[in-house]
Design a protein around this motif. Structure first.
Motif, PDB file in Angstrom:
ATOM      1  N   GLY A   1       0.604  -1.207  -0.077  1.00 27.58           N
ATOM      2  CA  GLY A   1      -0.173  -0.137  -0.052  1.00 27.58           C
ATOM      3  C   GLY A   1       0.836   1.222   0.119  1.00 27.58           C
ATOM      4  O   GLY A   1       0.311   2.426   0.171  1.00 27.58           O
ATOM      5  N   ALA A   2       1.990   1.104  -0.238  1.00 27.45           N
ATOM      6  CA  ALA A   2       3.140   2.347  -0.252  1.00 27.45           C
ATOM      7  C   ALA A   2       2.862   3.405  -1.359  1.00 27.45           C
ATOM      8  O   ALA A   2       2.801   4.556  -1.100  1.00 27.45           O
ATOM      9  N   LEU A   3       2.388   2.759  -2.496  1.00 26.70           N
ATOM     10  CA  LEU A   3       2.242   3.755  -3.469  1.00 26.70           C
ATOM     11  C   LEU A   3       0.625   3.970  -3.900  1.00 26.70           C
ATOM     12  O   LEU A   3       0.238   4.822  -4.716  1.00 26.70           O
ATOM     13  N   LEU A   4      -0.095   3.285  -2.985  1.00 32.42           N
ATOM     14  CA  LEU A   4      -1.611   3.289  -3.322  1.00 32.42           C
ATOM     15  C   LEU A   4      -2.217   4.732  -2.781  1.00 32.42           C
ATOM     16  O   LEU A   4      -2.967   5.276  -3.619  1.00 32.42           O
ATOM     17  N   GLY A   5      -1.566   5.497  -1.720  1.00 29.27           N
ATOM     18  CA  GLY A   5      -2.006   6.395  -1.379  1.00 29.27           C
ATOM     19  C   GLY A   5      -1.959   7.800  -2.300  1.00 29.27           C
ATOM     20  O   GLY A   5      -2.483   8.878  -2.344  1.00 29.27           O
ATOM     21  N   VAL A   6      -0.662   7.624  -3.128  1.00 27.69           N
ATOM     22  CA  VAL A   6      -0.302   8.774  -4.151  1.00 27.69           C
ATOM     23  C   VAL A   6      -0.822   8.634  -5.413  1.00 27.69           C
ATOM     24  O   VAL A   6      -0.606   9.263  -6.346  1.00 27.69           O
ATOM     25  N   ALA A   7      -1.510   7.380  -5.592  1.00 28.61           N
ATOM     26  CA  ALA A   7      -1.818   7.102  -6.974  1.00 28.61           C
ATOM     27  C   ALA A   7      -2.954   8.095  -7.441  1.00 28.61           C
ATOM     28  O   ALA A   7      -2.822   8.550  -8.576  1.00 28.61           O
ATOM     29  N   PRO A   8      -4.000   8.588  -6.685  1.00 29.55           N
ATOM     30  CA  PRO A   8      -4.900   9.782  -7.121  1.00 29.55           C
ATOM     31  C   PRO A   8      -4.027  10.906  -7.620  1.00 29.55           C
ATOM     32  O   PRO A   8      -4.562  11.697  -8.882  1.00 29.55           O
ATOM     33  N   PHE A   9      -2.971  11.371  -6.953  1.00 30.03           N
ATOM     34  CA  PHE A   9      -2.112  12.405  -7.704  1.00 30.03           C
ATOM     35  C   PHE A   9      -1.370  12.147  -8.695  1.00 30.03           C
ATOM     36  O   PHE A   9      -1.492  13.103  -9.725  1.00 30.03           O
ATOM     37  N   PHE A  10      -0.988  11.008  -9.094  1.00 30.41           N
ATOM     38  CA  PHE A  10      -0.454  10.552 -10.055  1.00 30.41           C
ATOM     39  C   PHE A  10      -1.449  10.861 -11.459  1.00 30.41           C
ATOM     40  O   PHE A  10      -1.167  11.226 -12.474  1.00 30.41           O
ATOM     41  N   VAL A  11      -2.703  10.212 -10.916  1.00 33.11           N
ATOM     42  CA  VAL A  11      -3.793  10.226 -12.046  1.00 33.11           C
ATOM     43  C   VAL A  11      -4.055  11.397 -12.222  1.00 33.11           C
ATOM     44  O   VAL A  11      -4.347  11.910 -13.498  1.00 33.11           O
TER      45      VAL A  11
END
Length: 305
Positions: free
Chosen positions: A28-38
């Motif tokens: 879950g390390a990158l899951l939190g910043v996924a909306p930012f990348f999208v």
């Protein structure tokens, strides 16, 4: 024996922690910043790529530099000059006025009613732009505006003036309406970072108030002030809705000329020229924001000391 067991456990723990750090990352390390990348991909990277591709390729997919060469035409250069001058004047005036206002707020009582009211009002006015702001000024200073009517009854006739619809007068005044509050919000943390111990040390060494500001205060605030000016410049340079609502003819600014290439019934098939103009704006804003990032990094080091 006991010492050997302790060493073995230490090596085993170190090896395990090393695998945790250098091996597989937590799921879950990158899951939190996924909306930012999208969000960045959809609203920043893809539009930028569309502008770059459209500026250097024809609609049929053939490479060309004809669209970029239109940026040397006098019409675009004149619009670019007016956009830069309007952004520069609004940034400098808002920087000086907003900087002084931020300093006045910093001397108020912490968490007092005045400070909370001014900072909250600045936060609201900094976002009050676009068509709504243009309508407010037209309703106040237009030909039949409320203040125009009141001033006319008082003997000051403004009904024959077109200053509100000129890019270097009315538009500059309207831009200051949201530029000054933005300067207050951006510059206030830097002013509040000035420590009272620095002033006391200056007075202990025999310095005056002018000595403190000339040798301590202003040099420390200079990077933050310059960074705030660049932010105000880019904010005014990229503004479109307010200018489009006030000035509907001649398109004196670059954002208006870009809109004309996409919506004008006279300039048909000029969409890629508009993308070339947008690319020029992206370059100007990117340079300004790169300088802002460098200055902000230096200012942060000063404030952390």
């Amino acid at each position: 024996m006991a010492e050997g067991d302790g060493l073995s456990r230490f090596m085993a723990q170190r090896s395990t922690s090393g695998r945790a750090r250098g091996g597989r990352r937590p799921s879950g390390a990158l899951l939190g910043v996924a909306p930012f990348f999208v969000y960045t991909t959809v609203f920043l990277i893809i539009p930028t790529l569309v502008v770059v591709v459209g500026a250097f390729f024809t609609p049929q997919g053939r490479p060309t530099t004809a669209y970029v060469q239109t940026l040397t035409e006098p019409v675009f250069l004149e619009a670019l000059k007016k956009s830069v001058l309007l952004s520069f004047y609004s940034a400098v005036i808002a920087g000086v006025v907003g900087g002084l206002l931020a300093y006045a707020i910093s001397t108020a009582k912490p968490n007092g009613l005045l400070k909370r009211f001014v900072t909250s009002l600045s936060g609201v006015l900094a976002q009050f732009g676009g068509v709504a702001l243009a309508f407010a000024f037209i309703a106040s200073f237009g030909f039949t505006g409320l203040l125009t009517t009141w001033l006319g009854k008082a003997g000051l006739d403004l009904s024959g003036s077109l200053w509100l619809y000129e890019w270097d007068k009315g538009l500059l005044l309207v831009y200051l309406y949201f530029q000054i509050p933005l300067m207050v919000i951006v510059f206030l943390p830097a002013v509040e970072g000035i420590r009272s111990q620095w002033r006391e040390a200056t007075e202990t060494l025999g310095g005056t108030t002018w000595t403190f500001w000339r040798k301590v205060g202003l040099p420390i605030l200079a990077p933050s002030f310059a960074g705030a000016l660049l932010l105000l410049f880019t904010n005014a340079f990229s503004a479109y809705a307010t200018a489009a609502a006030l000035i509907t003819q001649a398109s004196p600014l670059v954002p208006q000329q870009i809109a004309s290439t996409f919506s004008s019934e006279v300039l048909l098939g000029q969409e890629n020229v508009g993308k070339a103009m947008a690319l020029a704006m992206v370059v100007v804003v990117a340079i300004a924001m790169a300088i802002y990032a460098l200055i902000d990094r230096r200012a942060s080091k000063w404030l952390q000391r």
